[in-house]
Design a protein around this motif. Structure first.
Motif, PDB file in Angstrom:
ATOM      1  N   THR A 111       0.800  -1.229   0.000  1.00  0.00           N
ATOM      2  CA  THR A 111       0.000   0.000   0.000  1.00  0.00           C
ATOM      3  C   THR A 111       0.832   1.278   0.000  1.00  0.00           C
ATOM      4  N   GLY A 114      -0.657   4.582   0.875  1.00  0.00           N
ATOM      5  CA  GLY A 114      -2.094   4.330   0.959  1.00  0.00           C
ATOM      6  C   GLY A 114      -2.890   5.027  -0.116  1.00  0.00           C
ATOM      7  N   GLY A 131      -4.915  -2.390   3.779  1.00  0.00           N
ATOM      8  CA  GLY A 131      -3.671  -2.110   3.079  1.00  0.00           C
ATOM      9  C   GLY A 131      -2.528  -2.857   3.736  1.00  0.00           C
ATOM     10  N   ALA A 142       0.457   5.691   5.734  1.00  0.00           N
ATOM     11  CA  ALA A 142      -0.825   5.334   5.124  1.00  0.00           C
ATOM     12  C   ALA A 142      -1.980   5.585   6.090  1.00  0.00           C
ATOM     13  N   ARG A 143      -1.797   5.238   7.365  1.00  0.00           N
ATOM     14  CA  ARG A 143      -2.856   5.482   8.358  1.00  0.00           C
ATOM     15  C   ARG A 143      -3.157   6.973   8.469  1.00  0.00           C
ATOM     16  N   ALA A 146      -5.150   8.048   5.425  1.00  0.00           N
ATOM     17  CA  ALA A 146      -6.545   7.618   5.497  1.00  0.00           C
ATOM     18  C   ALA A 146      -7.335   8.548   6.411  1.00  0.00           C
ATOM     19  N   ALA A 155     -10.730   1.800   6.797  1.00  0.00           N
ATOM     20  CA  ALA A 155      -9.433   1.299   6.315  1.00  0.00           C
ATOM     21  C   ALA A 155      -8.625   0.725   7.466  1.00  0.00           C
ATOM     22  N   PHE A 157      -4.707  -1.248   8.288  1.00  0.00           N
ATOM     23  CA  PHE A 157      -3.380  -1.410   7.704  1.00  0.00           C
ATOM     24  C   PHE A 157      -2.595  -2.444   8.502  1.00  0.00           C
TER      25      PHE A 157
END
Length: 279
Positions: A111, A114, A131, A142-143, A146, A155, A157
């Protein structure tokens, strides 16, 4: 400073991106108040950013953020810079969704920032997604992305090596894996070679290691009956990846081209039962 940019083959637009990003301005601010002084502190910050760019650091890395699918994404040393080519992957995945209001389960393998999962969740309001990435640093980024884009509640991860820890089925699986042959990395542009994470670039001897892992893993029961799998590929890899997918038991749904005309994504689904028996 702009003449130095041009002399080194760096577009003047980079200076404008840095001006806007470093000073927190909008295009309209420059148009309406272009003659306003930015002060010594602003000048120092802009000068430092311009010098980093002249030293070969990409604009997105200097700013620490970039736009993808019309959404803002933070970056970190463990993530790639989202590229317009990857929007082709989002488009291909969405074409495989007959009802965007359906409750879908999404899986994004590798990911990174993300960006692909978040972009898809922004278009699929009742979908949830996971992800996966090998990098804890990438997952942290990525978190945050999101959350910033309002999809954190849909979502999750997970740190994982491709499909290894997964169970259950997903309606939409996407992946933009490393696809550069290991020996070719030294010849990449300086901006990529020196600033993109090697883990996200190195696809093994032939650049196809990740596809073999992904296709094998997804073929083990991760794709729902009517689910689709979509992978981004290097400009000359579509045919080879399609052949690997066919050997793994998938039907090739299509190959999509990016804006430059390169084959950029390969899409798969389950083979019809009759075709499977004949294979």
């Amino acid at each position: 400073m702009s003449e130095h940019f041009l002399a080194q083959g760096i577009p003047g637009s980079d200076a404008r991106f840095l001006l806007l990003g470093v000073l927190g301005l909008r295009n309209i601010d420059v148009a309406l108040h272009g003659g306003r002084q930015i002060g010594s502190e602003g000048a120092a910050r802009l000068d430092a950013a311009l010098r980093r760019r002249l030293a070969g650091e990409p604009v997105a890395r200097i700013l620490g953020a970039w736009e993808f699918w019309g959404l803002p994404f933070r970056l970190s040393p463990e993530t790639l810079v989202p590229r317009p080519d990857s929007e082709t992957l989002v488009e291909a995945a969405l074409r495989g969704v007959p009802d965007r209001a359906a409750r879908l389960r999404l899986l994004d393998l590798g990911t990174g920032s993300g960006c692909i999962l978040v972009a898809l969740l922004s278009e699929l309001p009742r979908a949830t997604g996971i992800g996966l990435d090998r990098s804890e640093g990438a997952l942290h980024t990525a978190r945050a992305n999101a959350a910033e884009n309002g999809v954190a509640d849909r979502a999750g991860f997970v740190a994982a090596d491709w499909c290894d820890p997964l169970a259950g089925q997903f309606d939409l699986v996407v992946a933009n894996p490393p696809y550069i042959a290991g020996a070719a990395i030294a010849g990449l542009d300086r901006e990529v070679r020196e600033h993109d994470p090697a883990l996200a670039l190195d696809g093994g001897v032939d650049g196809l290691d990740a596809y073999r892992r992904i296709l094998e893993g997804v073929s083990g029961g991760l794709l729902s009956e009517r689910g689709t799998l979509h992978v981004e590929v290097g400009f000359d890899q579509a045919r080879a990846v399609a052949e690997y997918g066919a050997k793994a038991g998938f039907a090739v749904r299509g190959i999509a081209r990016d804006l430059a005309g390169h084959a950029r994504t390969v899409s798969f689904s389950h083979r019809p039962a009759a075709a499977s028996r004949q294979a």
